[in-house]
Design an enzyme around this catalytic site. Sequence first.
Site, mmCIF file in Angstrom:
data_model
loop_
_atom_site.group_PDB
_atom_site.id
_atom_site.type_symbol
_atom_site.label_atom_id
_atom_site.label_comp_id
_atom_site.label_asym_id
_atom_site.label_seq_id
_atom_site.Cartn_x
_atom_site.Cartn_y
_atom_site.Cartn_z
ATOM 1 N N ASN A 91 8.494 -11.816 -1.304
ATOM 2 C CA ASN A 91 9.762 -10.922 -0.255
ATOM 3 C C ASN A 91 9.926 -10.872 1.543
ATOM 4 O O ASN A 91 11.302 -10.842 1.657
ATOM 5 C CB ASN A 91 8.916 -9.554 -1.000
ATOM 6 N N MET B 295 -0.881 -3.979 -0.619
ATOM 7 C CA MET B 295 -2.208 -3.443 -1.632
ATOM 8 C C MET B 295 -2.949 -2.792 -1.683
ATOM 9 O O MET B 295 -4.470 -2.885 -1.893
ATOM 10 C CB MET B 295 -2.362 -4.811 -2.613
ATOM 11 N N ILE C 126 -3.508 1.918 -0.325
ATOM 12 C CA ILE C 126 -2.784 3.106 -0.753
ATOM 13 C C ILE C 126 -2.851 3.799 0.924
ATOM 14 O O ILE C 126 -4.250 2.895 1.750
ATOM 15 C CB ILE C 126 -4.124 4.124 -1.263
ATOM 16 N N LEU C 127 -2.045 3.727 1.416
ATOM 17 C CA LEU C 127 -1.910 4.636 2.927
ATOM 18 C C LEU C 127 -2.288 5.787 2.860
ATOM 19 O O LEU C 127 -1.986 6.931 1.886
ATOM 20 C CB LEU C 127 -0.295 4.748 3.622
ATOM 21 N N ASN D 131 8.909 1.280 0.060
ATOM 22 C CA ASN D 131 8.542 0.370 -0.848
ATOM 23 C C ASN D 131 8.941 -0.522 -1.072
ATOM 24 O O ASN D 131 9.873 0.187 -1.741
ATOM 25 C CB ASN D 131 6.838 0.609 -1.267
ATOM 26 N N HIS E 283 9.130 -1.584 -5.634
ATOM 27 C CA HIS E 283 7.995 -1.075 -7.065
ATOM 28 C C HIS E 283 8.015 -2.422 -7.955
ATOM 29 O O HIS E 283 9.563 -2.920 -8.582
ATOM 30 C CB HIS E 283 8.047 -0.007 -7.252
HETATM 31 C C1 GRF Z 1 6.140 -7.405 -5.627
HETATM 32 O O1 GRF Z 1 5.942 -7.708 -7.111
HETATM 33 C C2 GRF Z 1 5.990 -5.872 -5.261
HETATM 34 O O2 GRF Z 1 7.089 -5.429 -5.962
HETATM 35 C C3 GRF Z 1 4.420 -5.639 -5.247
HETATM 36 O O3 GRF Z 1 3.482 -6.119 -4.870
HETATM 37 C C4 GRF Z 1 5.025 -7.954 -4.961
HETATM 38 C C5 GRF Z 1 4.692 -8.425 -4.199
HETATM 39 O O4 GRF Z 1 4.158 -9.723 -3.815
HETATM 40 N N1 GRF Z 1 5.267 -4.599 -4.891
HETATM 41 P P1 GRF Z 1 5.000 -10.696 -2.779
HETATM 42 O O5 GRF Z 1 3.588 -11.062 -2.085
HETATM 43 O O6 GRF Z 1 6.267 -10.725 -2.140
HETATM 44 O O7 GRF Z 1 5.601 -11.790 -3.423
#
Ligand code: GRF
Length: 212
Positions: free
Chosen positions: A16, A93, A95-96, A110, A112
């Site tokens: 992402n 990954m 928790i804040l 965020n 999800h």
């Molecule tokens: C994504 O699937 C997002 O929805 C989740 O963590 C994943 C991150 O993927 N929160 P990447 O590291 O951006 O490939």
Amino acid sequence: MNPGLIAVMASGRGSNLSVILQAVKAGICPVDVRLVISNKADAGALDIARRAGVAEVFHINPGDYPDRAAYDIACGDAIERAGCRWIVLAGYMRILSSAFVQRFAGRIINIHPALLPSFIGADGVADALAYGVKVSGCTVHLVNEVLDGGPILAQAVVPVLDNDSFESLHARIQQEEHRLYPATLKRIIEDGFLLDGRRVIWHTPMSHLQNS
Ligand code: GRF
């Protein structure tokens, strides 16, 4: 604080982050990724950020801090020093802490990998598959103190196929994430929104954007 300056926090692969940086480079996402923070030394996101020339790229090691609160203060201080307006979580990954969420209230976003409010938590893709839903997708949302519970900015839907595995469903969802996240950041910066309770009301209706 420059409205387009963003900090990205990521723990994993960083796909992402990568599409956001590509969209910025292509001139189709009006943000400036000034800072990338990871809690994992081996996160792909750190390499992606360094290769793209992001000004500040930090591995901040949770092991160097006595507790979550102290760790989050260190991250928050780096974000403030960099002058970032928005904090974009991209596979972060951890928790804040409540204090962090309050410090940056309304400015943390965020993504999800499920259609919230269904399938919150770290296993959104697997949980949706196991439950047997016929559609899933992804959700971009503001972060509040409730896990995956903040106001929804945007969602995209994908089908769940009978022969899907975790990998095939996750790949289909990520394809939508890679479209939706940069597009939503663009919309936040260019158009903005207001909150009516939990509802995000965009200043420019989607129909206007599609016709322009
Ligand atoms: C994504 O699937 C997002 O929805 C989740 O963590 C994943 C991150 O993927 N929160 P990447 O590291 O951006 O490939």
